[in-house]
Structure formats: C-alpha cells, structure tokens
Design an enzyme around this catalytic site. Structure first.
Site, PDB file in Angstrom:
ATOM      1  N   LYS A   1       0.833  -1.201   0.000  1.00  0.00           N
ATOM      2  CA  LYS A   1       0.000   0.000   0.000  1.00  0.00           C
ATOM      3  C   LYS A   1       0.877   1.265   0.000  1.00  0.00           C
ATOM      4  O   LYS A   1       0.692   2.169  -0.810  1.00  0.00           O
ATOM      5  CB  LYS A   1      -0.913   0.014   1.229  1.00  0.00           C
ATOM      6  CG  LYS A   1      -1.682  -1.284   1.503  1.00  0.00           C
ATOM      7  CD  LYS A   1      -2.642  -1.651   0.414  1.00  0.00           C
ATOM      8  CE  LYS A   1      -3.585  -2.782   0.842  1.00  0.00           C
ATOM      9  NZ  LYS A   1      -2.937  -4.079   1.080  1.00  0.00           N
TER      10      LYS A   1
ATOM     11  N   LYS B   1      -8.548   1.138   4.324  1.00  0.00           N
ATOM     12  CA  LYS B   1      -8.047  -0.237   4.315  1.00  0.00           C
ATOM     13  C   LYS B   1      -6.797  -0.371   5.172  1.00  0.00           C
ATOM     14  O   LYS B   1      -6.041   0.588   5.343  1.00  0.00           O
ATOM     15  CB  LYS B   1      -7.756  -0.709   2.892  1.00  0.00           C
ATOM     16  CG  LYS B   1      -6.844   0.173   2.068  1.00  0.00           C
ATOM     17  CD  LYS B   1      -6.801  -0.332   0.620  1.00  0.00           C
ATOM     18  CE  LYS B   1      -6.092   0.613  -0.311  1.00  0.00           C
ATOM     19  NZ  LYS B   1      -6.103   0.144  -1.707  1.00  0.00           N
TER      20      LYS B   1
ATOM     21  N   ARG C   1      -5.528  -5.509 -12.739  1.00  0.00           N
ATOM     22  CA  ARG C   1      -4.245  -6.050 -12.303  1.00  0.00           C
ATOM     23  C   ARG C   1      -3.315  -6.114 -13.511  1.00  0.00           C
ATOM     24  O   ARG C   1      -3.593  -6.825 -14.483  1.00  0.00           O
ATOM     25  CB  ARG C   1      -4.454  -7.439 -11.689  1.00  0.00           C
ATOM     26  CG  ARG C   1      -3.175  -8.248 -11.459  1.00  0.00           C
ATOM     27  CD  ARG C   1      -2.188  -7.599 -10.504  1.00  0.00           C
ATOM     28  NE  ARG C   1      -2.750  -7.291  -9.207  1.00  0.00           N
ATOM     29  CZ  ARG C   1      -2.890  -8.161  -8.212  1.00  0.00           C
ATOM     30  NH1 ARG C   1      -2.533  -9.424  -8.382  1.00  0.00           N
ATOM     31  NH2 ARG C   1      -3.378  -7.783  -7.039  1.00  0.00           N
TER      32      ARG C   1
ATOM     33  N   ARG D   1     -10.876  -6.748 -12.651  1.00  0.00           N
ATOM     34  CA  ARG D   1     -11.691  -7.517 -11.698  1.00  0.00           C
ATOM     35  C   ARG D   1     -12.935  -6.698 -11.370  1.00  0.00           C
ATOM     36  O   ARG D   1     -12.864  -5.679 -10.693  1.00  0.00           O
ATOM     37  CB  ARG D   1     -10.843  -7.841 -10.470  1.00  0.00           C
ATOM     38  CG  ARG D   1      -9.658  -8.751 -10.817  1.00  0.00           C
ATOM     39  CD  ARG D   1      -8.556  -8.722  -9.806  1.00  0.00           C
ATOM     40  NE  ARG D   1      -7.939  -7.411  -9.717  1.00  0.00           N
ATOM     41  CZ  ARG D   1      -7.046  -7.085  -8.783  1.00  0.00           C
ATOM     42  NH1 ARG D   1      -6.658  -7.970  -7.897  1.00  0.00           N
ATOM     43  NH2 ARG D   1      -6.531  -5.882  -8.763  1.00  0.00           N
TER      44      ARG D   1
ATOM     45  N   ARG E   1     -15.617  -3.736  -3.981  1.00  0.00           N
ATOM     46  CA  ARG E   1     -14.322  -4.400  -4.092  1.00  0.00           C
ATOM     47  C   ARG E   1     -14.325  -5.322  -5.310  1.00  0.00           C
ATOM     48  O   ARG E   1     -15.214  -6.161  -5.455  1.00  0.00           O
ATOM     49  CB  ARG E   1     -14.016  -5.218  -2.834  1.00  0.00           C
ATOM     50  CG  ARG E   1     -13.958  -4.403  -1.561  1.00  0.00           C
ATOM     51  CD  ARG E   1     -13.879  -5.299  -0.332  1.00  0.00           C
ATOM     52  NE  ARG E   1     -15.056  -6.169  -0.241  1.00  0.00           N
ATOM     53  CZ  ARG E   1     -15.157  -7.195   0.601  1.00  0.00           C
ATOM     54  NH1 ARG E   1     -14.154  -7.489   1.404  1.00  0.00           N
ATOM     55  NH2 ARG E   1     -16.256  -7.928   0.623  1.00  0.00           N
TER      56      ARG E   1
ATOM     57  N   ASP F   1      -2.134  -2.552  -9.251  1.00  0.00           N
ATOM     58  CA  ASP F   1      -3.583  -2.418  -9.234  1.00  0.00           C
ATOM     59  C   ASP F   1      -3.939  -1.010  -9.680  1.00  0.00           C
ATOM     60  O   ASP F   1      -3.462  -0.026  -9.094  1.00  0.00           O
ATOM     61  CB  ASP F   1      -4.140  -2.695  -7.837  1.00  0.00           C
ATOM     62  CG  ASP F   1      -4.081  -4.172  -7.463  1.00  0.00           C
ATOM     63  OD1 ASP F   1      -3.738  -4.984  -8.347  1.00  0.00           O
ATOM     64  OD2 ASP F   1      -4.370  -4.496  -6.307  1.00  0.00           O
TER      65      ASP F   1
ATOM     66  N   GLU G   1      -2.337   0.119  -5.667  1.00  0.00           N
ATOM     67  CA  GLU G   1      -1.455  -0.765  -4.903  1.00  0.00           C
ATOM     68  C   GLU G   1      -0.374  -1.306  -5.826  1.00  0.00           C
ATOM     69  O   GLU G   1      -0.552  -1.368  -7.047  1.00  0.00           O
ATOM     70  CB  GLU G   1      -2.229  -1.940  -4.280  1.00  0.00           C
ATOM     71  CG  GLU G   1      -3.229  -1.558  -3.226  1.00  0.00           C
ATOM     72  CD  GLU G   1      -3.880  -2.773  -2.555  1.00  0.00           C
ATOM     73  OE1 GLU G   1      -3.360  -3.893  -2.710  1.00  0.00           O
ATOM     74  OE2 GLU G   1      -4.905  -2.587  -1.881  1.00  0.00           O
TER      75      GLU G   1
ATOM     76  N   ASN H   1       1.546  -4.825  -5.726  1.00  0.00           N
ATOM     77  CA  ASN H   1       1.601  -6.125  -5.053  1.00  0.00           C
ATOM     78  C   ASN H   1       2.897  -6.841  -5.390  1.00  0.00           C
ATOM     79  O   ASN H   1       3.176  -7.101  -6.567  1.00  0.00           O
ATOM     80  CB  ASN H   1       0.409  -6.976  -5.486  1.00  0.00           C
ATOM     81  CG  ASN H   1      -0.910  -6.401  -5.013  1.00  0.00           C
ATOM     82  OD1 ASN H   1      -1.378  -6.711  -3.935  1.00  0.00           O
ATOM     83  ND2 ASN H   1      -1.504  -5.531  -5.829  1.00  0.00           N
TER      84      ASN H   1
END
Length: 318
Positions: free
Chosen positions: A126, A161, A211, A226, A234, A274, A282, A284
C-alpha cells in the site's frame, strides 16, 4: 540449464489450481526439467549464520485432483538451491518479515530469491505507491481519527483499508455522514494504535480494478479487470469479483513505465500493479496473482516469461 528451484508457499493441498499463480510457475519450471523443492514457512530455520529448510521434492500435474506429489522430507541449506520463490500470502506480519531475514541469508550466499527479501520488507504494497504520487488518487496514511475525518470532509467519499492485508479483507467505503464512520475507524486503527490508508473513492471501480503484471519492470500487455459483483465496491476475486481480460490502455502503460524501472532496480522480478480508472492504488509484490486467468483468456504463458527472466539472472550471476 539444470536449475534447482525452491518454493516457499502456503500449503499446496489447499490451493485452487485454476487461479493459483504459484502453481502456474511450478508447471512451467517442471516443463523445463527443473528440480522443484517445496517448503512452508514453519520448516525454515536459522542456525548460526546459515538458513535451512525442511524441503520435499515436488511434482505437479494440471489436474482437478491429485495435482501434486511430494517426496519424503529432507533438511538442507537454502543456499544449495539456485533460486527460491517466496510466495506466501499476506497478512504481511512480523512472521513474514522474519522469513525474509532467513531468505536473505541464503541470498547472501548466492541464491536468487524472487522477490528480493529486502524489497519485500521495504516496499509495502500500500505505502509503496507513495513513490509515484503523479499516478495516485489523493491518499492519506494515519492513525489519527481526526486526520482521517478531515480527509473525509474534503473528499466526501473514501476507501479505508489496512496496510498488511490482501484479497479485499477489511476494506471499507465510507461516505460523509455515514453513521458507521467512527466504529470503522476504531476497528481499522485499533483505537488509534495502527496506521490505516485512506484513498479518495474512484467511481471507475465499476469498470474493474485492473491487475497489471510486471516481469522485471516490464508489463504483460494485458490486464485482468476484476469487476465487482452487484452491490459491492471491491473487485478482488477473493471478494467475489469477476475477472475480464483487456489490453493495456495508454494510461496503463504510462503507469507501468513510471513504476517499472524502480521495480527492476529493487530486484522485484514479479509484481502486480492495481489500477482503478486513471489511478495506481497498490503495488503487489508478496504473491501477485492473475497469471492463470490471463493465460486462459489470451493464450499466453506468463510463467514462461518469468522463468526466462530467472534463467537470465542466473546466467548473469554465474
């Protein structure tokens, strides 16, 4: 090129192979004739200045049942392996950090660790976005309820979050005037003792949380959008989102080319960006997913590109 590959992962008997990116990597490594050694965090240990693991030789099969077989266990130094994939899912807690220290000892003795242990510690998924403010929506990280409430007053509609989770766990959308705001803040910040991220809500989430997979700083040319299920904000697949592949947009490439050189510099060979709308949300690097979904939709072999990269790194090291 004969290569011994170790993989540190969550219990293999519990994975869902249809969407497990680690499994895709293992299938490709096996196809190349690499020796694969399976490990879990609990089987790692440090003695003196050398790290060891309880490891089992692994064979995999792309089948709905009996997708793996394991030899009897042996204990061996981690640095006897050419490369280790660190693929344990978050939460990113102190046990995860301790594991990176053990892997770093093997790295110092010549083993390639993917991703680099220091980067796993330094590049919080994050907080790492703060390196690229030009790519991000307005963001705040704080413990203070007052500061988060002030952020909400400015932006009216925000996402809250935790900093160490995954899969959409404990992510809240909060609008100005929401009667649950205080209890959400108390829960996420643990009454002001834990940092929490607030981001301006991006309404383009309805079109998907994309993604973008990155291999040694270069983007795969397709993203998995997504799409949230009805009534949900979400997009995470673990939260019921639906994955829809699409070519990268011009803006996706812009973000990837901003972030990519830093990933390469830090030894982050495999990452997932993301992106919602025009914004990076984000980065990842612990155990990015979506390989299998993109492979199926576009007839790709993303793991082959990653293994080619690993082979090249090993050649350079040799």
């Amino acid at each position: 090129m004969s290569i011994s590959l170790g993989v540190v992962m969550d219990p293999i008997q519990n994975i869902t192979i249809e969407k497990d990116s680690t499994f895709a990597m293992l299938l490709e490594a096996q196809k190349r004739g690499w020796d694969i050694w399976y490990m879990e965090q609990g089987g790692l240990f440090l003695e003196g200045d050398r790290s060891y693991g309880q490891m089992q030789q692994l064979q995999v099969e792309d089948a709905s049942s009996h997708w793996h077989s394991l030899s009897s266990a042996r204990t061996a130094p981690l640095d006897e392996l050419d490369v280790i994939l660190m693929r344990v899912d978050p939460p990113f807690d102190m046990e995860y950090i301790y594991t990176t220290y053990l892997l770093e000892q093997a790295e110092q003795r010549g083993t390639l660790v993917v991703n680099r242990p220091q980067s796993l510690r330094d590049a919080n998924e994050k907080l790492f976005t703060a390196r690229f403010p030009e790519c991000c929506a307005p963001t705040l990280v704080a413990r203070s309820h007052r500061r988060i409430l002030e952020f909400l007053e400015v932006h009216h509609d925000i996402i809250l979050k935790p900093l160490g989770g995954m899969g959409g766990a404990s992510i809240f959308r909060v609008r100005l005037g929401d009667p649950n705001t205080n209890v959400i803040l108390e829960t996420l910040t643990r009454h002001g003792t834990q940092f929490t991220m607030a981001q301006q809500f991006v309404p383009e989430i309805s079109a998907g949380d994309k993604r973008i997979l990155m291999i040694d700083g270069e983007p795969v040319p397709y993203a998995l959008a997504r799409i949230p299920k009805p009534g949900e904000t979400r997009g995470n697949l673990a939260a019921g989102g639906t994955g829809r592949g699409q070519p990268l947009s011009e803006n996706d490439y812009r973000i990837a080319h901003e972030v990519g050189p830093v990933l390469h510099e830090r030894g982050i060979l495999f990452a997932g960006l993301d992106v919602i709308g025009d914004y990076l949300t984000e980065i990842n690097i612990t155990s990015p997913t979506c390989i299998r979904e993109l492979d199926r939709q576009f007839n790709l072999n993303i793991s082959a590109t990653l293994m080619d990269c690993i082979e090249e790194k090993l050649r350079q090291h040799a």
